[in-house]
Design a protein around this motif. Structure first.
Motif, mmCIF file in Angstrom:
data_model
loop_
_atom_site.group_PDB
_atom_site.id
_atom_site.type_symbol
_atom_site.label_atom_id
_atom_site.label_comp_id
_atom_site.label_asym_id
_atom_site.label_seq_id
_atom_site.Cartn_x
_atom_site.Cartn_y
_atom_site.Cartn_z
ATOM 1 N N THR A 156 0.858 -1.185 0.000
ATOM 2 C CA THR A 156 0.000 0.000 0.000
ATOM 3 C C THR A 156 0.896 1.238 0.000
ATOM 4 O O THR A 156 1.744 1.395 0.878
ATOM 5 N N VAL A 157 0.695 2.107 -0.999
ATOM 6 C CA VAL A 157 1.571 3.275 -1.160
ATOM 7 C C VAL A 157 0.750 4.524 -1.467
ATOM 8 O O VAL A 157 -0.061 4.486 -2.392
ATOM 9 N N PRO A 158 0.921 5.646 -0.749
ATOM 10 C CA PRO A 158 1.686 5.698 0.497
ATOM 11 C C PRO A 158 0.865 5.142 1.642
ATOM 12 O O PRO A 158 -0.309 4.858 1.478
ATOM 13 N N SER A 159 1.496 5.037 2.815
ATOM 14 C CA SER A 159 0.799 4.569 4.009
ATOM 15 C C SER A 159 1.200 5.470 5.158
ATOM 16 O O SER A 159 2.154 6.254 5.034
ATOM 17 N N LEU A 160 0.490 5.336 6.268
ATOM 18 C CA LEU A 160 0.875 6.139 7.432
ATOM 19 C C LEU A 160 2.303 5.792 7.828
ATOM 20 O O LEU A 160 3.122 6.676 8.102
ATOM 21 N N ALA A 161 2.628 4.505 7.830
ATOM 22 C CA ALA A 161 3.966 4.064 8.234
ATOM 23 C C ALA A 161 5.041 4.686 7.347
ATOM 24 O O ALA A 161 6.066 5.168 7.835
ATOM 25 N N SER A 162 4.797 4.703 6.027
ATOM 26 C CA SER A 162 5.827 5.238 5.133
ATOM 27 C C SER A 162 5.950 6.749 5.295
ATOM 28 O O SER A 162 7.044 7.299 5.219
ATOM 29 N N LEU A 163 4.842 7.428 5.579
ATOM 30 C CA LEU A 163 4.888 8.884 5.672
ATOM 31 C C LEU A 163 5.527 9.372 6.965
ATOM 32 O O LEU A 163 6.130 10.441 6.998
ATOM 33 N N ILE A 164 5.380 8.590 8.044
ATOM 34 C CA ILE A 164 6.011 9.031 9.302
ATOM 35 C C ILE A 164 7.282 8.239 9.577
ATOM 36 O O ILE A 164 7.934 8.428 10.601
ATOM 37 N N ASP A 165 7.606 7.331 8.649
ATOM 38 C CA ASP A 165 8.821 6.532 8.755
ATOM 39 C C ASP A 165 8.910 5.816 10.106
ATOM 40 O O ASP A 165 9.896 5.947 10.837
ATOM 41 N N ALA A 166 7.828 5.107 10.436
ATOM 42 C CA ALA A 166 7.801 4.356 11.696
ATOM 43 C C ALA A 166 6.909 3.145 11.512
ATOM 44 O O ALA A 166 6.014 3.145 10.657
ATOM 45 N N LYS A 167 7.186 2.121 12.311
ATOM 46 C CA LYS A 167 6.368 0.912 12.228
ATOM 47 C C LYS A 167 5.001 1.164 12.867
ATOM 48 O O LYS A 167 4.925 1.570 14.033
ATOM 49 N N CYS A 168 3.921 0.925 12.120
ATOM 50 C CA CYS A 168 2.572 1.190 12.633
ATOM 51 C C CYS A 168 1.723 -0.066 12.490
ATOM 52 O O CYS A 168 1.780 -0.751 11.472
ATOM 53 N N LYS A 169 0.921 -0.315 13.518
ATOM 54 C CA LYS A 169 0.053 -1.495 13.446
ATOM 55 C C LYS A 169 -1.309 -1.170 14.058
ATOM 56 O O LYS A 169 -1.386 -0.599 15.151
ATOM 57 N N VAL A 170 -2.357 -1.534 13.347
ATOM 58 C CA VAL A 170 -3.702 -1.339 13.895
ATOM 59 C C VAL A 170 -3.948 -2.399 14.961
ATOM 60 O O VAL A 170 -3.861 -3.593 14.688
ATOM 61 N N GLU A 171 -4.240 -1.952 16.168
ATOM 62 C CA GLU A 171 -4.531 -2.894 17.253
ATOM 63 C C GLU A 171 -6.035 -3.110 17.394
ATOM 64 O O GLU A 171 -6.487 -4.207 17.671
ATOM 65 N N VAL A 172 -6.793 -2.035 17.239
ATOM 66 C CA VAL A 172 -8.254 -2.126 17.354
ATOM 67 C C VAL A 172 -8.863 -1.300 16.229
ATOM 68 O O VAL A 172 -8.379 -0.211 15.925
ATOM 69 N N LEU A 173 -9.888 -1.856 15.618
ATOM 70 C CA LEU A 173 -10.534 -1.136 14.516
ATOM 71 C C LEU A 173 -12.048 -1.178 14.704
ATOM 72 O O LEU A 173 -12.622 -2.232 14.946
ATOM 73 N N ASP A 174 -12.666 -0.005 14.638
ATOM 74 C CA ASP A 174 -14.124 0.070 14.704
ATOM 75 C C ASP A 174 -14.633 0.776 13.464
ATOM 76 O O ASP A 174 -14.003 1.725 12.993
ATOM 77 N N VAL A 175 -15.760 0.325 12.959
ATOM 78 C CA VAL A 175 -16.429 1.102 11.916
ATOM 79 C C VAL A 175 -17.345 2.082 12.643
ATOM 80 O O VAL A 175 -18.219 1.676 13.405
ATOM 81 N N LEU A 176 -17.107 3.373 12.432
ATOM 82 C CA LEU A 176 -17.908 4.380 13.131
ATOM 83 C C LEU A 176 -19.155 4.739 12.353
ATOM 84 O O LEU A 176 -20.186 5.035 12.918
ATOM 85 N N ASN A 177 -19.037 4.739 11.036
ATOM 86 C CA ASN A 177 -20.157 5.230 10.242
ATOM 87 C C ASN A 177 -20.058 4.759 8.798
ATOM 88 O O ASN A 177 -18.972 4.727 8.227
ATOM 89 N N LEU A 178 -21.198 4.389 8.243
ATOM 90 C CA LEU A 178 -21.293 4.147 6.799
ATOM 91 C C LEU A 178 -21.976 5.370 6.208
ATOM 92 O O LEU A 178 -23.071 5.722 6.637
#
Ligand code: ZN
Ligand code: ZN
Length: 414
Positions: A382-404
């Motif tokens: 995936t390009v770009p990504s949050l990890a690539s833009l802040i140059d740090a390892k990022c991992k989603v721990e919890v994910l909620d769908v707030l709204n459709l």
């Protein structure tokens, strides 16, 4: 056109079968009355009594093979097949031996094309009227509750009962339940030691929890759950919820109090799954739902393992906002989706908080965006990504769908 010797070749006939050969000529008579009238005309022409030469009791008719005499029997078979179901409309169909049908065509063609009514048409109509008179339920060609197909050769009724379709929205707070039932891989739903003989990989699902009281109240044979997309098992579905249609197959009771059953779902599954906005819908809603997509807003907890400042996190989030990213199908779903690079619009990424390496973000993105990979970069897929833009390892721990964002829904295209 009325030639005695031609008719006599097919005798003995019941009055219905004689009359039906002219079933589309003239109005206001049923086929028996029409048969009598034709007999009268023939007798005037020939000057003799033909009743005995041509006409038999219905049960001895060589054209319908006695089927016309069985109309009340077929009616009773149909009524018997309906007895377990609460229905308010029905339609009759018949299966008739093809030798009988071809003999009828041969007989009727002598009198011209398009003058005769088909045997099946008379059977369907008269059985239908007879059922209506006994049960008082409406005979209806278009979309009836029940279709009874009578196999006249075997006295068997095949009954099709129209499914009930109930639309609603669901919320999911329990991060351990999948959206739909998930048969055990080892036994494919039969039940084995691995699945505790449940046949299921997960004990509960949004489907099973919502459907349960509906299947009891309707006494249906099975239920199907059609969601407008789905979230991951470990993701919560918050906000106004996700639209779904619950299909109840072969329901015995169609008269359901949706508000009452919905309330039971919500009381029984407090803090796990809730259903709202329940209403009956036509079958066509299933396809509409399956073909609808929309932007979604997510809330995610992200662990960031490298030391960065909140400013650079916010800067990275800002750079993703209104950006079209390219996402190659993540490996975790590649077994069920084609390996493609998909452009996806990220509408916004907002940093809610950032404490001790854990960030809370609210992300709004186009339908079909893989949020976990948008955050992690998925090893460059995936390009770009949050990890690539802040140059740090990022991992989603919890994910909620707030709204459709259903008010801006669109049609699915891939
Ligand atoms: Zn007949
Ligand atoms: Zn199993």
């Amino acid at each position: 056109m009325l030639e005695l010797n031609k008719i006599e070749e097919f005798a003995p006939l019941c009055l219905s079968c004689l009359g039906r050969a002219f079933g589309k000529v003239g109005f206001g008579l049923d086929n028996r009355e029409r048969g009598l009238e034709i007999l009268n005309q023939l007798e005037i022409k020939e000057g003799s009594n033909l009743q005995e030469r041509l006409i038999a009791q219905e049960i001895d008719c060589s054209l319908c093979d006695g089927l016309i005499s069985e109309i009340s029997n077929f009616r009773d078979l149909v009524i018997d097949s309906f007895s377990d179901f609460s229905i308010s409309s029905f339609k009759i169909g018949t299966v008739v031996d093809k030798d009988i049908l071809s003999r009828e065509i041969e007989f009727q063609l002598q009198f011209g094309e398009n003058t005769g009514e088909a045997l099946k048409s008379q059977l369907n109509r008269e059985i239908g009227i007879s059922v209506y008179k006994k049960l008082g339920i409406e005979a209806k060609m278009d979309n009836p509750d029940a279709v009874a197909i009578i196999d006249t050769g075997y006295d068997i009724v095949n009954l099709e009962i129209k499914s009930l379709f109930i639309e609603g929205n669901y919320n999911k707070y329990d991060r351990t339940v999948p959206q739909t039932r998930w048969p055990c891989h080892s036994c494919r739903g039969v039940g084995c030691a691995k699945c505790n003989n449940t046949g299921q990989l997960y004990p509960d699902s949004v489907q099973s929890l919502i459907a349960h009281p509906f299947t009891i109240e309707s006494s249906c044979s099975e239920d199907l759950f059609h969601g407008m997309g789905r979230e991951d098992i470990d993701a919560a579905m918050l906000g106004d919820g996700r639209p779904f249609v619950l299909e109840l197959r072969m329901p015995k009771n169609r008269d359901l109090d949706l508000q009452k059953i919905g309330k039971k779902v919500n009381v029984d599954n407090k803090d796990r799954v809730q259903a709202s906005e329940l209403k009956f819908v036509p079958r066509s809603r299933v396809a509409e739902l399956k073909n609808t997509v929309c932007d979604k807003t997510y809330r995610v907890d992200v662990s960031i393992s490298d030391k960065i400042s909140i400013e650079s996190l916010k800067k990275g989030a800002q750079r993703l906002t209104s950006t079209v990213i390219e996402q190659r199908t993540p490996t975790r779903v590649s077994h069920r989706r084609a390996d493609l690079v998909r452009p996806r619009l990220v509408n916004s990424v907002d940093v809610v908080s950032f404490v001790d390496g854990m960030a809370e973000l609210v992300i709004r993105a186009q339908h079909g965006t893989y949020i976990r990979e948008l955050v992690s970069g998925d090893d460059g897929r995936t390009v770009p990504s949050l990890a690539s833009l802040i140059d740090a390892k990022c991992k989603v721990e919890v994910l909620d769908v707030l709204n459709l964002h259903l008010q801006e829904k669109e049609e699915k295209n891939d």
